[in-house]
Motif scaffolding. Structure first.
Motif, PDB file in Angstrom:
ATOM      1  N   THR A 106      52.794 -21.489 -26.487  1.00 20.10           N
ATOM      2  CA  THR A 106      52.619 -20.297 -25.679  1.00 20.10           C
ATOM      3  C   THR A 106      53.601 -19.358 -26.320  1.00 20.10           C
ATOM      4  N   VAL A 107      54.260 -18.461 -25.386  1.00 16.02           N
ATOM      5  CA  VAL A 107      55.336 -17.531 -25.801  1.00 16.02           C
ATOM      6  C   VAL A 107      56.615 -17.527 -24.972  1.00 16.02           C
ATOM      7  N   VAL A 108      57.615 -16.794 -25.143  1.00 17.17           N
ATOM      8  CA  VAL A 108      58.819 -17.278 -24.283  1.00 17.17           C
ATOM      9  C   VAL A 108      58.797 -16.461 -23.098  1.00 17.17           C
ATOM     10  N   ASP A 109      57.899 -15.568 -22.711  1.00 16.60           N
ATOM     11  CA  ASP A 109      57.508 -14.833 -21.301  1.00 16.60           C
ATOM     12  C   ASP A 109      56.742 -15.457 -20.410  1.00 16.60           C
ATOM     13  N   PHE A 110      55.897 -16.500 -21.002  1.00 13.30           N
ATOM     14  CA  PHE A 110      54.899 -17.352 -20.212  1.00 13.30           C
ATOM     15  C   PHE A 110      55.530 -17.701 -19.024  1.00 13.30           C
ATOM     16  N   PRO A 111      55.128 -17.281 -17.718  1.00 17.07           N
ATOM     17  CA  PRO A 111      55.473 -17.844 -16.686  1.00 17.07           C
ATOM     18  C   PRO A 111      55.465 -19.050 -16.245  1.00 17.07           C
ATOM     19  N   PRO A 112      56.573 -19.888 -16.074  1.00 22.20           N
ATOM     20  CA  PRO A 112      56.432 -21.288 -15.509  1.00 22.20           C
ATOM     21  C   PRO A 112      55.778 -21.765 -14.766  1.00 22.20           C
ATOM     22  N   LEU A 113      54.940 -22.748 -14.952  1.00 23.49           N
ATOM     23  CA  LEU A 113      54.175 -23.300 -13.719  1.00 23.49           C
ATOM     24  C   LEU A 113      54.687 -24.433 -13.038  1.00 23.49           C
ATOM     25  N   PRO A 114      54.674 -24.822 -11.874  1.00 21.49           N
ATOM     26  CA  PRO A 114      55.391 -25.890 -11.085  1.00 21.49           C
ATOM     27  C   PRO A 114      55.025 -27.197 -11.820  1.00 21.49           C
ATOM     28  N   GLY A 115      56.312 -27.847 -12.135  1.00 20.17           N
ATOM     29  CA  GLY A 115      56.485 -29.225 -12.964  1.00 20.17           C
ATOM     30  C   GLY A 115      56.297 -29.089 -14.262  1.00 20.17           C
ATOM     31  N   THR A 116      56.625 -27.814 -14.745  1.00 18.19           N
ATOM     32  CA  THR A 116      56.824 -27.539 -16.153  1.00 18.19           C
ATOM     33  C   THR A 116      57.777 -26.692 -16.319  1.00 18.19           C
ATOM     34  N   VAL A 117      58.325 -26.752 -17.838  1.00 13.35           N
ATOM     35  CA  VAL A 117      59.303 -25.558 -18.164  1.00 13.35           C
ATOM     36  C   VAL A 117      58.932 -25.323 -19.549  1.00 13.35           C
ATOM     37  N   VAL A 118      59.403 -24.270 -19.922  1.00 12.23           N
ATOM     38  CA  VAL A 118      59.140 -23.293 -21.106  1.00 12.23           C
ATOM     39  C   VAL A 118      60.263 -23.458 -22.007  1.00 12.23           C
ATOM     40  N   ARG A 119      60.135 -23.911 -23.328  1.00 11.79           N
ATOM     41  CA  ARG A 119      61.088 -23.978 -24.186  1.00 11.79           C
ATOM     42  C   ARG A 119      60.906 -23.172 -25.375  1.00 11.79           C
ATOM     43  N   PRO A 120      61.907 -22.071 -25.599  1.00 10.48           N
ATOM     44  CA  PRO A 120      61.564 -21.650 -26.926  1.00 10.48           C
ATOM     45  C   PRO A 120      61.600 -22.369 -28.259  1.00 10.48           C
ATOM     46  N   LEU A 121      60.725 -22.096 -29.252  1.00  8.87           N
ATOM     47  CA  LEU A 121      60.668 -22.637 -30.442  1.00  8.87           C
ATOM     48  C   LEU A 121      61.593 -22.190 -31.592  1.00  8.87           C
ATOM     49  N   VAL A 122      62.327 -22.908 -32.199  1.00  4.58           N
ATOM     50  CA  VAL A 122      63.582 -22.534 -33.202  1.00  4.58           C
ATOM     51  C   VAL A 122      63.123 -23.258 -34.755  1.00  4.58           C
ATOM     52  N   ARG A 123      63.932 -22.741 -35.502  1.00  2.00           N
ATOM     53  CA  ARG A 123      63.966 -23.536 -36.920  1.00  2.00           C
ATOM     54  C   ARG A 123      62.655 -23.878 -37.380  1.00  2.00           C
ATOM     55  N   PRO A 124      61.817 -22.515 -37.660  1.00  2.00           N
ATOM     56  CA  PRO A 124      61.949 -21.407 -37.508  1.00  2.00           C
ATOM     57  C   PRO A 124      61.635 -20.931 -36.233  1.00  2.00           C
ATOM     58  N   VAL A 125      61.930 -19.614 -36.045  1.00  2.00           N
ATOM     59  CA  VAL A 125      61.331 -19.045 -34.793  1.00  2.00           C
ATOM     60  C   VAL A 125      59.931 -18.449 -35.106  1.00  2.00           C
ATOM     61  N   PRO A 126      59.025 -19.086 -34.535  1.00  2.00           N
ATOM     62  CA  PRO A 126      57.572 -18.404 -34.893  1.00  2.00           C
ATOM     63  C   PRO A 126      57.240 -17.527 -33.848  1.00  2.00           C
ATOM     64  N   LEU A 127      56.750 -16.399 -34.451  1.00  2.00           N
ATOM     65  CA  LEU A 127      56.451 -15.144 -33.929  1.00  2.00           C
ATOM     66  C   LEU A 127      54.995 -15.168 -33.647  1.00  2.00           C
ATOM     67  N   SER A 128      54.584 -14.467 -32.515  1.00  2.00           N
ATOM     68  CA  SER A 128      53.298 -14.070 -31.929  1.00  2.00           C
ATOM     69  C   SER A 128      53.176 -12.461 -32.105  1.00  2.00           C
ATOM     70  N   PRO A 129      52.416 -11.911 -33.074  1.00  2.00           N
ATOM     71  CA  PRO A 129      52.316 -10.581 -33.224  1.00  2.00           C
ATOM     72  C   PRO A 129      51.387  -9.733 -32.255  1.00  2.00           C
ATOM     73  N   LEU A 130      52.022  -9.282 -31.178  1.00  2.00           N
ATOM     74  CA  LEU A 130      51.200  -8.558 -30.055  1.00  2.00           C
ATOM     75  C   LEU A 130      51.170  -7.222 -30.378  1.00  2.00           C
ATOM     76  N   LEU A 131      50.042  -6.670 -30.413  1.00  2.00           N
ATOM     77  CA  LEU A 131      49.434  -5.452 -30.626  1.00  2.00           C
ATOM     78  C   LEU A 131      48.451  -4.886 -29.547  1.00  2.00           C
ATOM     79  N   MET A 132      48.679  -3.609 -29.573  1.00  2.00           N
ATOM     80  CA  MET A 132      47.518  -3.010 -28.264  1.00  2.00           C
ATOM     81  C   MET A 132      46.431  -2.325 -29.015  1.00  2.00           C
ATOM     82  N   VAL A 133      45.448  -2.556 -28.705  1.00  2.00           N
ATOM     83  CA  VAL A 133      44.101  -2.092 -29.441  1.00  2.00           C
ATOM     84  C   VAL A 133      43.163  -1.437 -28.303  1.00  2.00           C
TER      85      VAL A 133
END
Length: 331
Positions: A249-276
């Motif tokens: 997922t991405v870092v701003d994904f809202p956590p669900l009960p019973g879960t955690v969101v952990r940023p990925l590093v080394r490298p930091v993979p990027l999701s390229p968000l565009l408006m279309v």
């Protein structure tokens, strides 16, 4: 009797005469020559196949058919006026904005755009994937969407205008009992040997699964097999608990009960968000959304690419264009 399509202008002339019962006064009210008004009424009578007025040298009166036509004509003219008003002002038409998922970057853009253009009705939709939403945009069933545009079919992308929004750092959603859940960040290499869910089998999110496959390649990370399409937070959580796989997922994904969101590093993979949006489309809400993107990106550094980050070359090329449009598009 087959009633022909009737020009609203003829009904307007008829109603004016019916209200004034005087051709000269009705013509003056409509800014028409009396001869033109009389011609309109005669044409309407021919098309309907009945007399609408009794005319004498002293007075004008409605016939029974004329009396019967009056309420119908008024309803048609009222509807015609409402139709004209609805499309006379572009801001009056609701703009359908697909956020993919609520509570993330696109939702922040929409919230700010609503503040910038309070006169516009910006309606949120949640189509969960740009592959699907792009087709809806081209079909006119959506106006705007957000996502990874480089993953779209080239023929589809050629018909869209795009505006880069954010280099979104990617993350992994983990159940609380997963061994990696205790870490503040997770190195990409630490996912080696893991089976990670990234929407495989969901035809709405092919662009996301493709990005995941590029990231996982050569790193020993297995793309999880297709899972049932889960609509809504509760269903997504249930499916996740059932198969137990980490979710890309991405870092701003809202956590669900019973879960955690952990940023990925080394490298930091990027999701390229565009408006279309559909090339050539124009709406005050579109301008407000783009202004909101630029304002938030400048304030929060959304378009600053982290040093040593990971992003496919095709995505990097598209993100470098602040706004790409096809020829003739009003950007």
């Amino acid at each position: 009797m087959n009633v022909p399509d009737i020009d609203p202008r003829l009904l307007r002339s008829f109603v004016a005469v019916a209200e004034d019962l005087h051709f000269t006064r009705a013509a003056a009210r409509l800014y028409l020559a009396q001869q033109a008004l009389s011609r309109d009424v005669r044409r309407l009578e021919r098309e309907l196949g009945c007399a609408l007025f009794v005319r004498t040298t002293r007075q004008v009166a409605l016939t029974p058919d004329g009396e019967r036509l009056v309420p119908y004509a008024r309803r048609v003219l009222d509807a015609h006026a409402a139709l004209t008003a609805a499309f006379a002002d572009p801001a009056a038409r609701p703009l359908l904005v697909d956020l993919n998922t609520d509570g993330m970057t696109a939702a922040r853009v929409l919230a700010r755009a609503r503040e910038l253009a309070p006169e516009c009705e910006l309606m949120a939709r949640f189509e969960s994937g740009l592959t699907w939403a792009a087709g809806e945009v081209l079909a006119g069933r959506l106006d705007v969407s957000f996502g990874r545009a480089a993953g779209l079919d080239p023929e589809v992308l050629a018909r869209l205008s795009v505006h880069p929004v954010r280099y979104e750092p990617m993350a992994v959603l983990l159940r609380n009992d997963h061994p990696l859940a205790v870490r503040e960040v997770v190195a990409v290499g630490d996912l080696s040997g893991e089976t990670v869910y990234a929407g495989a089998g969901n035809t709405r999110t092919l662009e996301w699964t493709d990005l995941a496959g590029r990231l996982f390649e050569g790193r020993g990370i297995v793309l999880a097999p297709p899972a049932p399409l889960a609509v809504g937070v509760a269903e997504f959580q249930r499916v996740m608990e059932k198969n137990g796989h980490p979710v890309l997922t991405v870092v701003d994904f809202p956590p669900l009960p019973g879960t955690v969101v952990r940023p990925l590093v080394r490298p930091v993979p990027l999701s390229p968000l565009l408006m279309v949006w559909r090339s050539g489309a124009d709406h005050p809400g579109l301008r407000a959304l783009r202004a909101a993107v630029d304002e938030l990106a400048a304030r929060d550094g959304w378009m600053v690419r982290p040093t040593g980050s990971w992003l496919p070359d095709t995505d990097a090329s598209l993100m470098r264009h602040r706004c790409r449009t096809t020829p003739g598009t009003r950007a």
